[in-house]
Design an enzyme around this catalytic site. Structure first.
Site, PDB file in Angstrom:
ATOM      1  N   LYS A   1      11.927  10.676   5.305  1.00 15.72           N
ATOM      2  CA  LYS A   1      10.511  10.455   5.613  1.00 15.72           C
ATOM      3  C   LYS A   1       9.851  11.810   5.780  1.00 15.72           C
ATOM      4  CE  LYS A   1       7.644   6.991   6.480  1.00 15.72           C
ATOM      5  NZ  LYS A   1       7.693   5.634   5.912  1.00 15.72           N
TER       6      LYS A   1
HETATM    7  P1  NAD Z   1      -2.661   2.738   5.075  1.00 14.47           P
HETATM    8  O1  NAD Z   1      -3.042   4.111   5.437  1.00 14.47           O
HETATM    9  O2  NAD Z   1      -2.914   2.254   3.683  1.00 14.47           O
HETATM   10  O3  NAD Z   1      -3.331   1.677   6.063  1.00 14.47           O
HETATM   11  C1  NAD Z   1      -3.200   1.745   7.437  1.00 14.47           C
HETATM   12  C2  NAD Z   1      -4.205   0.776   8.033  1.00 14.47           C
HETATM   13  O4  NAD Z   1      -4.021   0.697   9.434  1.00 14.47           O
HETATM   14  C3  NAD Z   1      -5.652   1.186   7.814  1.00 14.47           C
HETATM   15  O5  NAD Z   1      -6.419   0.029   7.536  1.00 14.47           O
HETATM   16  C4  NAD Z   1      -6.060   1.749   9.176  1.00 14.47           C
HETATM   17  O6  NAD Z   1      -7.453   1.694   9.408  1.00 14.47           O
HETATM   18  C5  NAD Z   1      -5.271   0.821  10.060  1.00 14.47           C
HETATM   19  N1  NAD Z   1      -5.082   1.282  11.435  1.00 14.47           N
HETATM   20  C6  NAD Z   1      -4.704   2.503  11.877  1.00 14.47           C
HETATM   21  N2  NAD Z   1      -4.664   2.519  13.217  1.00 14.47           N
HETATM   22  C7  NAD Z   1      -5.003   1.270  13.612  1.00 14.47           C
HETATM   23  C8  NAD Z   1      -5.161   0.643  14.876  1.00 14.47           C
HETATM   24  N3  NAD Z   1      -4.923   1.318  15.996  1.00 14.47           N
HETATM   25  N4  NAD Z   1      -5.545  -0.653  14.923  1.00 14.47           N
HETATM   26  C9  NAD Z   1      -5.771  -1.344  13.795  1.00 14.47           C
HETATM   27  N5  NAD Z   1      -5.644  -0.821  12.571  1.00 14.47           N
HETATM   28  C10 NAD Z   1      -5.274   0.480  12.485  1.00 14.47           C
HETATM   29  O7  NAD Z   1      -1.099   2.612   5.423  1.00 14.47           O
HETATM   30  P2  NAD Z   1      -0.059   1.538   4.862  1.00 14.47           P
HETATM   31  O8  NAD Z   1       0.619   2.144   3.691  1.00 14.47           O
HETATM   32  O9  NAD Z   1      -0.707   0.220   4.772  1.00 14.47           O
HETATM   33  O10 NAD Z   1       1.010   1.524   6.034  1.00 14.47           O
HETATM   34  C11 NAD Z   1       0.876   0.702   7.188  1.00 14.47           C
HETATM   35  C12 NAD Z   1       2.219   0.561   7.872  1.00 14.47           C
HETATM   36  O11 NAD Z   1       3.170  -0.010   6.955  1.00 14.47           O
HETATM   37  C13 NAD Z   1       2.850   1.872   8.340  1.00 14.47           C
HETATM   38  O12 NAD Z   1       3.605   1.622   9.506  1.00 14.47           O
HETATM   39  C14 NAD Z   1       3.797   2.229   7.194  1.00 14.47           C
HETATM   40  O13 NAD Z   1       4.836   3.083   7.603  1.00 14.47           O
HETATM   41  C15 NAD Z   1       4.304   0.842   6.835  1.00 14.47           C
HETATM   42  N6  NAD Z   1       4.841   0.723   5.498  1.00 14.47           N
HETATM   43  C16 NAD Z   1       4.116   1.107   4.405  1.00 14.47           C
HETATM   44  C17 NAD Z   1       4.671   0.920   3.138  1.00 14.47           C
HETATM   45  C18 NAD Z   1       3.905   1.235   1.883  1.00 14.47           C
HETATM   46  O14 NAD Z   1       4.414   0.944   0.783  1.00 14.47           O
HETATM   47  N7  NAD Z   1       2.705   1.757   1.936  1.00 14.47           N
HETATM   48  C19 NAD Z   1       5.980   0.413   3.001  1.00 14.47           C
HETATM   49  C20 NAD Z   1       6.662   0.016   4.147  1.00 14.47           C
HETATM   50  C21 NAD Z   1       6.091   0.176   5.385  1.00 14.47           C
END
Ligand code: NAD
Length: 413
Positions: free
Chosen positions: A106
């Protein structure tokens, strides 16, 4: 304990418990706790206003015994070495659980991407690759999008890495399609949540049609999870992002909210939708809760306010280890991150395979293979949980830890 360091401490608690159940030695536990390599680099850039700014970047390679390290790159103000370390360890468990030939890594840069221009983000990304390029690549460590990064950022990584080593699409996944990205990668994590949800509902005889869902986060994972779950007939009653949170008893209008978010940057003020206080989306009446934003949001302080009977971990590490115990005591089922959100890394694996073979799979093939891998992994977790009388997280950890241990044993350490 702050949300910033919970992922690593929760990982260690879940790992220790799994190693205890499996009868592994203390030295095995420390081997699986420690990262193989941790990098921290300082990245100076000249801002658009002519001033110098320095950002800290991190990359942690946790384990590569089952294959090259694999994991996202996060741009967020809370990124630090502890968070990245915890997230890297989770990736080792996730790739082992879904049984793909990759390890765990990561990375992240401590910055607020919303406050940086596209030019500044590009320079920052390219300089980060210049600092760490010797340690990453198709056979060692492959980055992918995470919070605050996207296909464009992966495109810059691809370009910078390829400028040094020659055309190397397999060095990074989640790229734009035009640079060798995979069909289906963008939606993969949220779509995968739908596949795991369906497997869960079939196994536990839970009706999907009309079941209510609250989702925290409206980014890549939250948005695509909302679409996938509503395609299963479920009713999304609450969604949120970092600055706004909305509720509608009869089900939110996803297209209207997506339009509002892209035009105004907020989810609020869409007709017929009630505005909620920040964080309240976790506590609304619903059958399923999908935290799909940041880690450490369900804690000992708010675990008793969660009304959902099932929590599906869309984000990495959204439930702290204390909250995990409290939810279990209250009979709330948690479908763990290493299963629920593993669709992203599985399609990243497909992208890597396609890039290495210089081929491109059609979307149907990506979706079919993803469905097969995730449904198998889910059944293995459900079966192991039933056989051993375990909760789903413990079952998932037992399977993942034993696969990593087996690989370490036959490697001859
Ligand atoms: P992203 O940046 O696309 O979206 C994150 C979202 O969370 C945004 O809408 C943001 O406004 C919101 N957010 C942030 N803080 C917040 C809060 N306090 N309350 C409510 N909403 C809040 O990120 P993502 O890629 O969607 O990732 C989200 C989660 O999923 C992370 O934990 C990431 O590690 C995990 N994840 C992502 C992937 C991937 O393929 N992108 C894969 C597995 C896990």
């Amino acid at each position: 304990m702050t949300a910033r360091n919970t992922t690593q401490s929760a990982y260690e608690i879940f790992l220790n418990a799994a190693c205890d159940r499996l009868g592994y030695s203390k030295s095995t536990i420390s081997l699986l706790s420690l990262a193989a390599l941790e990098m921290k680099v300082e990245i100076p850039i000249i801002r658009d206003n002519g001033e110098l700014a320095v950002f800290s970047g991190y990359r942690v390679q946790h384990q590569n015994v089952r294959g090259p390290c694999k994991g996202g790159l996060r741009y967020h103000p809370n990124v630090d070495i502890e968070e990245v370390r915890g997230l890297a360890s989770l990736m080792t468990m996730k790739t082992a659980l879904v049984d793909i030939p990759l390890g765990g890594g990561k990375g992240g840069i401590c910055c607020n991407p919303r406050e940086l221009s596209t030019r500044e983000l590009e320079v920052l990304t390219r300089k980060f690759v210049k600092r760490i390029h010797r340690e990453i690549g198709p056979n060692s460590d492959i980055m992918a999008p995470d919070v605050g990064t996207n296909a464009q950022v992966m495109g810059w990584i691809h370009s910078e890495y390829s400028a040094i080593y020659g055309h190397s699409p397999a060095a990074v996944t989640g790229k734009p399609l035009a640079l060798g990205g995979s069909a289906g990668r963008e939606k993969a994590t949220g779509y995968g949540i739908g596949i795991v949800m369906k497997a869960y509902a079939e196994r536990y005889d839970a009706p999907l049609n009309g079941a209510t869902v609250a989702i925290q986060g409206f980014g890549n994972v939250g948005f695509h999870a909302a679409k996938a779950l509503s395609d299963l007939g479920m009713k999304i009653v609450a969604v949120s992002d970092a600055r706004s949170s909305v509720y509608r008893e009869g089900g939110v209008d996803l297209s209207a909210l997506a339009k509002q978010k892209s035009e105004r940057g907020l989810l609020t003020d869409v007709e017929g939708h009630e505005t909620l206080e920040a964080g309240r989306e976790l506590e609304v009446e619903c059958d399923y809760l999908v935290p799909a934003a940041m880690g450490g949001v369900i804690t000992a302080e708010n675990a008793d306010k969660i009304k959902a009977r099932t929590v599906i971990e869309g984000a990495n590490g959204p439930v702290t280890s204390d909250a995990d115990r409290l939810l279990r005591d209250r009979g709330v089922t948690v479908v763990p991150d290493i299963l629920a959100n593993s669709g992203g890394v599985v399609v990243s694996y497909f992208e890597w395979v396609q890039n290495l073979q210089r081929v491109a799979w059609p979307l149907e093939r990506v979706d079919d293979e993803l469905t097969r891998i995730l449904s198998n992994a889910a059944q293995q977790v459900f079966n192991h949980a039933a056989q051993k009388g375990l909760d789903l997280r413990s079952a998932a950890f037992d399977i993942a830890v034993s696969r990593v241990k087996e690989a370490l044993d036959v490697t001859g350490i």
